[in-house]
Motif scaffolding. Structure first.
Motif, mmCIF file in Angstrom:
data_model
loop_
_atom_site.group_PDB
_atom_site.id
_atom_site.type_symbol
_atom_site.label_atom_id
_atom_site.label_comp_id
_atom_site.label_asym_id
_atom_site.label_seq_id
_atom_site.Cartn_x
_atom_site.Cartn_y
_atom_site.Cartn_z
ATOM 1 N N ALA A 792 0.844 -1.189 0.000
ATOM 2 C CA ALA A 792 0.000 0.000 0.000
ATOM 3 C C ALA A 792 0.880 1.239 0.000
ATOM 4 O O ALA A 792 2.067 1.176 0.342
ATOM 5 C CB ALA A 792 -0.933 0.002 1.214
ATOM 6 N N THR A 793 0.282 2.349 -0.361
ATOM 7 C CA THR A 793 1.006 3.616 -0.448
ATOM 8 C C THR A 793 0.299 4.673 0.387
ATOM 9 O O THR A 793 -0.924 4.825 0.297
ATOM 10 C CB THR A 793 1.089 4.094 -1.903
ATOM 11 N N VAL A 794 1.077 5.387 1.186
ATOM 12 C CA VAL A 794 0.541 6.525 1.923
ATOM 13 C C VAL A 794 0.280 7.658 0.937
ATOM 14 O O VAL A 794 1.130 7.974 0.094
ATOM 15 C CB VAL A 794 1.521 6.982 3.017
ATOM 16 N N CYS A 795 -0.899 8.264 1.042
ATOM 17 C CA CYS A 795 -1.282 9.337 0.122
ATOM 18 C C CYS A 795 -1.580 10.617 0.900
ATOM 19 O O CYS A 795 -1.670 10.618 2.118
ATOM 20 C CB CYS A 795 -2.513 8.928 -0.686
ATOM 21 N N GLU A 796 -1.723 11.676 0.152
ATOM 22 C CA GLU A 796 -2.096 12.949 0.750
ATOM 23 C C GLU A 796 -3.611 13.076 0.732
ATOM 24 O O GLU A 796 -4.263 12.698 -0.251
ATOM 25 C CB GLU A 796 -1.465 14.100 -0.042
ATOM 26 N N GLU A 797 -4.173 13.575 1.820
ATOM 27 C CA GLU A 797 -5.625 13.728 1.846
ATOM 28 C C GLU A 797 -6.037 15.129 1.407
ATOM 29 O O GLU A 797 -5.252 16.068 1.570
ATOM 30 C CB GLU A 797 -6.168 13.429 3.247
ATOM 31 N N PRO A 798 -7.260 15.224 0.833
ATOM 32 C CA PRO A 798 -8.153 14.145 0.458
ATOM 33 C C PRO A 798 -7.740 13.510 -0.864
ATOM 34 O O PRO A 798 -7.026 14.130 -1.662
ATOM 35 C CB PRO A 798 -9.503 14.848 0.336
ATOM 36 N N LEU A 799 -8.205 12.308 -1.077
ATOM 37 C CA LEU A 799 -7.848 11.600 -2.303
ATOM 38 C C LEU A 799 -8.641 12.119 -3.496
ATOM 39 O O LEU A 799 -8.197 12.010 -4.638
ATOM 40 C CB LEU A 799 -8.119 10.102 -2.122
ATOM 41 N N TYR A 800 -9.799 12.667 -3.223
ATOM 42 C CA TYR A 800 -10.708 13.137 -4.277
ATOM 43 C C TYR A 800 -10.933 14.636 -4.118
ATOM 44 O O TYR A 800 -11.164 15.127 -3.005
ATOM 45 C CB TYR A 800 -12.035 12.377 -4.172
ATOM 46 N N ASP A 801 -10.846 15.380 -5.207
ATOM 47 C CA ASP A 801 -11.081 16.821 -5.222
ATOM 48 C C ASP A 801 -10.276 17.520 -4.121
ATOM 49 O O ASP A 801 -10.836 18.128 -3.199
ATOM 50 C CB ASP A 801 -12.587 17.092 -5.035
ATOM 51 N N PRO A 802 -8.961 17.437 -4.194
ATOM 52 C CA PRO A 802 -8.117 17.955 -3.107
ATOM 53 C C PRO A 802 -8.299 19.441 -2.810
ATOM 54 O O PRO A 802 -8.078 19.876 -1.679
ATOM 55 C CB PRO A 802 -6.696 17.657 -3.587
ATOM 56 N N GLY A 803 -8.718 20.215 -3.776
ATOM 57 C CA GLY A 803 -8.923 21.637 -3.540
ATOM 58 C C GLY A 803 -10.333 21.990 -3.113
ATOM 59 O O GLY A 803 -10.663 23.179 -2.966
ATOM 60 N N ASN A 804 -11.195 20.953 -2.933
ATOM 61 C CA ASN A 804 -12.598 21.165 -2.560
ATOM 62 C C ASN A 804 -13.350 22.040 -3.566
ATOM 63 O O ASN A 804 -14.325 22.728 -3.219
ATOM 64 C CB ASN A 804 -12.723 21.781 -1.160
ATOM 65 N N ALA A 805 -12.907 21.991 -4.811
ATOM 66 C CA ALA A 805 -13.559 22.809 -5.836
ATOM 67 C C ALA A 805 -15.005 22.392 -6.043
ATOM 68 O O ALA A 805 -15.877 23.241 -6.291
ATOM 69 C CB ALA A 805 -12.786 22.690 -7.149
ATOM 70 N N ARG A 806 -15.290 21.091 -5.932
ATOM 71 C CA ARG A 806 -16.651 20.621 -6.172
ATOM 72 C C ARG A 806 -17.574 21.022 -5.016
ATOM 73 O O ARG A 806 -18.735 21.359 -5.223
ATOM 74 C CB ARG A 806 -16.645 19.108 -6.373
ATOM 75 N N LEU A 807 -17.046 20.967 -3.787
ATOM 76 C CA LEU A 807 -17.839 21.418 -2.641
ATOM 77 C C LEU A 807 -18.198 22.900 -2.755
ATOM 78 O O LEU A 807 -19.286 23.326 -2.374
ATOM 79 C CB LEU A 807 -17.056 21.193 -1.346
ATOM 80 N N LYS A 808 -17.255 23.670 -3.276
ATOM 81 C CA LYS A 808 -17.416 25.124 -3.322
ATOM 82 C C LYS A 808 -18.045 25.622 -4.625
ATOM 83 O O LYS A 808 -18.189 26.837 -4.803
ATOM 84 C CB LYS A 808 -16.048 25.790 -3.156
#
Length: 809
Positions: A792-808
């Motif tokens: 497995a690989t450690v990743c940076e969070e979040p894995l999806y839409d890291p800039g929260n563009a979709r939320l905003k």
């Protein structure tokens, strides 16, 4: 006559005496134990006395391992011992799924320092020479298992407690419990006296419900018949002399078999089981038993004789059929009682002898320290709220007894006692193909099968389940169009008044939002551990709306009420059953909602993390621009009576936008895409806010809050572990289960807290606490998944839409 004691413990079985002794070991010796009969009366005297460390629960395993270690020590140190035999045990596996379960429990055990082994059939026979190997895949060896004499153990606890200065009074029944004007407990006995106590502990075993009735409370508890038979001496065992066989369990058939002197004890958990005393307990049933009913055990006896043929050589010497208390989930109650000050449960132990040592530890820590060393939510009495009626408890206890040794499959939604709580949408969603699961008694759709293709949802540890394609479609609808989720049962609180801001600022480590805004806030303990998570909406300067997990209903109410000042400057109102919640999320959510509300939903007028009341047709809702799936969307909180009309309007408005009903399995997948934490899974008191990666939600610039000093000190010395997202390099057949160990270069460096398949990213995701020096994106580790080391690989969070563009958006 009135006497005093700092603590009164009610009940003199193994658990009550252990609680008394553990309190004494903490220096609390002004303690009095009251027993209505003789010590060991009730379930203790007739218990089989088996002492497993095995459990599918991390906390239960810790608890039972503590007890086993304690019994070994007491056996060596106390003159005369406690009748303890450390024989080890074998658990047999008949199929692949059971072996996979054993591999996971083995990994958990190794992570706790317990030397379990996985054996092949021939190796199992080497440990148990009378074992027949037909239909066996293998076995799990627990070298720390054994048995203890319940009466000797109880008397040892009692003797040590007395020697430390505690008092024990037998043949003294508690007949009343009241609060004095000064807040103390007045414990009335059948001897006509009153004991004034600061703290009361209910350790009354299967009579614990009677004790709660004295304070006007219902306790979800029922007594189940448990039968075991004791054989006459068997020559082959006599010839072994002092060498005892290991304890044998066959979970796929559902019985345990233990050597008792030169014979056997055989104890099945039969399907045709019995709940007793549903309408009240007899006045006296201290040392009595029920008549045996061996007909219910016949097939289990035959199976055991086929597995260990020498068992058939011994006739039945006696049958024990006695009461064992059960909670709906089979776990005990240890901890504070909702709404009562200084009143604790330590009761309802289905495996009370094995768990008595750990029970005393947990109880004494609750009383002395205000919380246990380890997170004890699996035991917390507040995990069951008002829905857990007598009929519900009986139904769940029977179901649990029938499945006592069953594999704990993820996503298994057992049906007994349901539905208990429903929203007005329940029949509507059911008619549309919803399959449901219960959360704090509330029915929530887990997935939708609109064409009725699935007769029975898959029960497996592997990823491939027959509902996966349906959940994938629901995820796609939220990611590409719009989904609607009925989330009944959130815990909801209104906190208001001149002192509300100051109170919440002290309880929560996070910065409180401004009026009209929303913030995710955390309550910590003095050690910095995460106690609770709230979505806080500031409706006005002195008015706050708090939302937390459905299961936290009583837990969080107690937390908030305990923090309220005595000057009436804060008012708390619970809104759980009065308000429902609809989530409308997805890139087309604004378009759909705009068709049924005159409110301006534009980003400029209604930005992310904003909350305000909007009109929905003929009703109104508190619209919170926040959600747990990581898309543009709103949580709509509205009166239950308005839920169905609002739902119908939303579905009609979304027809042209690809709107779809969505269940909580899809939500689970999508929240992991965003690395959103789950309360009592990823967040608990065993991990601090900094370890949980909640730094951005912690305001260390505030003058003070509970846990601040601990976090400041931890930041200065360095945080030893961090919660990070992992992606499995090789998807394989399995997702990472809860408490799967994480390794690096052969060393255990962490533990998984959540794992599931991402239908968005098409890969398996896990959240895990790992050593801080490894908590960096790109770090390679391995997750031990059902015995298989998976890269497995450690990743940076979040894995999806890291800039929260979709939320905003």
């Amino acid at each position: 006559m009135t006497r005093t004691a700092r603590v009164v413990v009610i009940g003199g079985g193994a658990v009550g005496t252990s609680a008394l002794w553990h309190l004494a070991m903490r220096g609390w010796t002004d303690c009095l134990l009251l027993e209505m009969n003789e010590l060991t009366a009730g379930s203790t005297w007739h218990a089989a006395g088996n002492c497993p460390t095995f459990s599918g629960s991390w906390t239960l395993m810790r608890m039972q391992a503590y007890g086993a270690k304690l019994y070994r020590r007491l056996s060596a140190e106390l003159e005369g011992g406690i009748g303890y035999h450390g024989t080890g045990s074998l658990r047999l596996a008949h199929h692949r799924e059971r072996m996979d379960e054993f591999r996971h429990v083995l990994a958990m055990a190794h992570a706790q320092g317990l030397p379990y082994e996985l054996l092949g059939p021939a190796e199992a026979r080497a440990r148990y020479p009378f074992l027949e190997l037909h239909d066996l895949e293998g076995a799990l060896w627990d070298p720390l298992d054994g048995d203890v004499d319940p009466s000797q153990l109880t008397q040892a606890y009692a003797r040590m407690a007395r020697e430390a200065g505690c008092r024990i009074e037998r043949f003294t029944r508690v007949v009343s419990l009241e609060r004095s004007s000064g807040g103390e407990w007045l414990v009335g006995t059948d001897k006509g006296e009153t004991i004034r106590a600061e703290i009361v502990v209910n350790a009354a075993g299967y009579r614990a419900g009677e004790i709660m009735a004295l304070v006007g409370r219902h306790l979800p508890i029922v007594a189940m018949q448990h039968q075991y038979l004791v054989t006459e001496d068997i020559l082959a065992l006599a010839e072994r002399g002092a060498s005892k066989l290991p304890l044998l369990r066959d979970p796929d058939t559902s019985y345990y078999l233990r050597q008792e002197r030169h014979g056997f004890i055989l104890g099945p958990y039969e399907w045709d089981c019995r709940a007793e005393w549903v309408n009240g307990l007899p006045e006296d049933f201290a040392y009595q038993l029920w008549p045996d009913d061996l007909g219910r055990l016949e097939r289990y006896i035959e199976d055991a004789c086929g597995r260990v043929p020498i068992l058939a050589e011994g006739g039945v010497k006696r049958v024990v059929n006695g009461p064992i208390p059960y909670a709906p989930d089979g776990n005990p109650y240890i901890g504070p009682v909702h709404g009562l000050t200084n009143f604790y449960q330590c009761c309802c132990f289905s495996f009370g002898i094995a768990q008595s040592g750990g029970a005393g530890k947990f109880l004494s820590e609750w009383v002395v320290d205000g919380e246990p060393e380890w997170d004890g939510w699996v035991f917390d009495p507040r995990r069951y709220t008002g829905y857990a009626t007598t009929s519900y408890t009986v139904a769940k206890a029977v179901e649990l007894y029938q499945n006592e040794y069953a594999i704990g499959f993820p996503f298994e939604e057992r049906p007994a006692g349901r539905p208990a709580r429903t929203t007005p949408l329940y029949p509507v969603l059911k008619a549309k193909g919803a399959r449901f699961g219960a959360r704090n008694g509330w029915e929530r759709a887990v997935f939708f099968d609109p064409e009725g293709r699935i007769e029975q949802p898959s029960l497996t540890l592997r990823r491939e389940r027959n509902w996966n394609p349906l959940v994938a479609q629901e995820v796609r609808a939220v990611r590409e169009a719009v989904g609607v989720i009925d989330l009944g049962g959130f815990s909801k609180f209104l906190v208001e008044g001149a002192g509300a801001e100051a109170m919440l600022d002290r309880v929560l480590c996070s910065r409180l939002p401004k009026p009209g805004r929303i913030a995710l806030c955390y309550a910590l303990d003095e050690r910095g551990g995460v106690v609770s998570e709230f979505t806080v909406t500031r409706l006005a300067h002195e008015r706050f709306y708090l939302v937390s997990a459905s299961t936290a209903e009583w837990h969080d109410e107690d937390l908030l009420r305990a923090a309220m000042p005595d000057d009436d400057s804060v008012r708390l109102e619970t809104l759980h059953g009065r308000l429902g919640t609809l989530v409308v999320a997805g890139p087309k959510a604004r378009d759909a909602l705009a068709k049924i509300t005159p409110a301006d939903l534009s980003n400029a007028a209604f930005p992310w993390l904003t909350g305000r009341e909007i009109e929905l047709g003929s009703g109104r809702a508190l619209a919170l621009r926040i959600n747990y799936v990581g898309e543009l969307g709103w949580e709509l909180h509205l009166p239950m009576e308005e839920l169905l009309p609002a739902y119908e309007r939303i579905m009609a408005a979304g027809t042209g936008y690809g709107i779809r009903d969505v269940g909580i399995y899809a939500v689970e997948s999508m929240r992991l895409d965003k690395c959103y934490r789950s309360w009592k899974q990823d967040l608990e008191i065993g991990f601090t806010a900094l370890e949980a990666g909640l730094d951005r939600f912690v305001d260390l610039e505030k003058p003070d809050f509970i846990g601040k000093a601990a976090l400041v000190a931890q930041r200065e010395r360095g945080v030893g572990q961090r919660l990070v997202p992992l992606t499995l390099d090789d998807a394989g057949e399995y997702d990472a289960p809860f408490c799967a160990p994480v390794h690096e270069n052969g060393e255990r460096v962490g533990l998984v807290t959540s794992g599931f398949w991402s239908f968005t990213l098409d890969r398996s995701i896990a959240l895990a606490y790992v050593r801080s020096d490894l908590a960096r994106p790109g770090q390679k580790v391995a997750v031990e998944i059902y015995g298989r080391m998976t890269p497995a690989t450690v990743c940076e969070e979040p894995l999806y839409d890291p800039g929260n563009a979709r939320l905003k958006a």
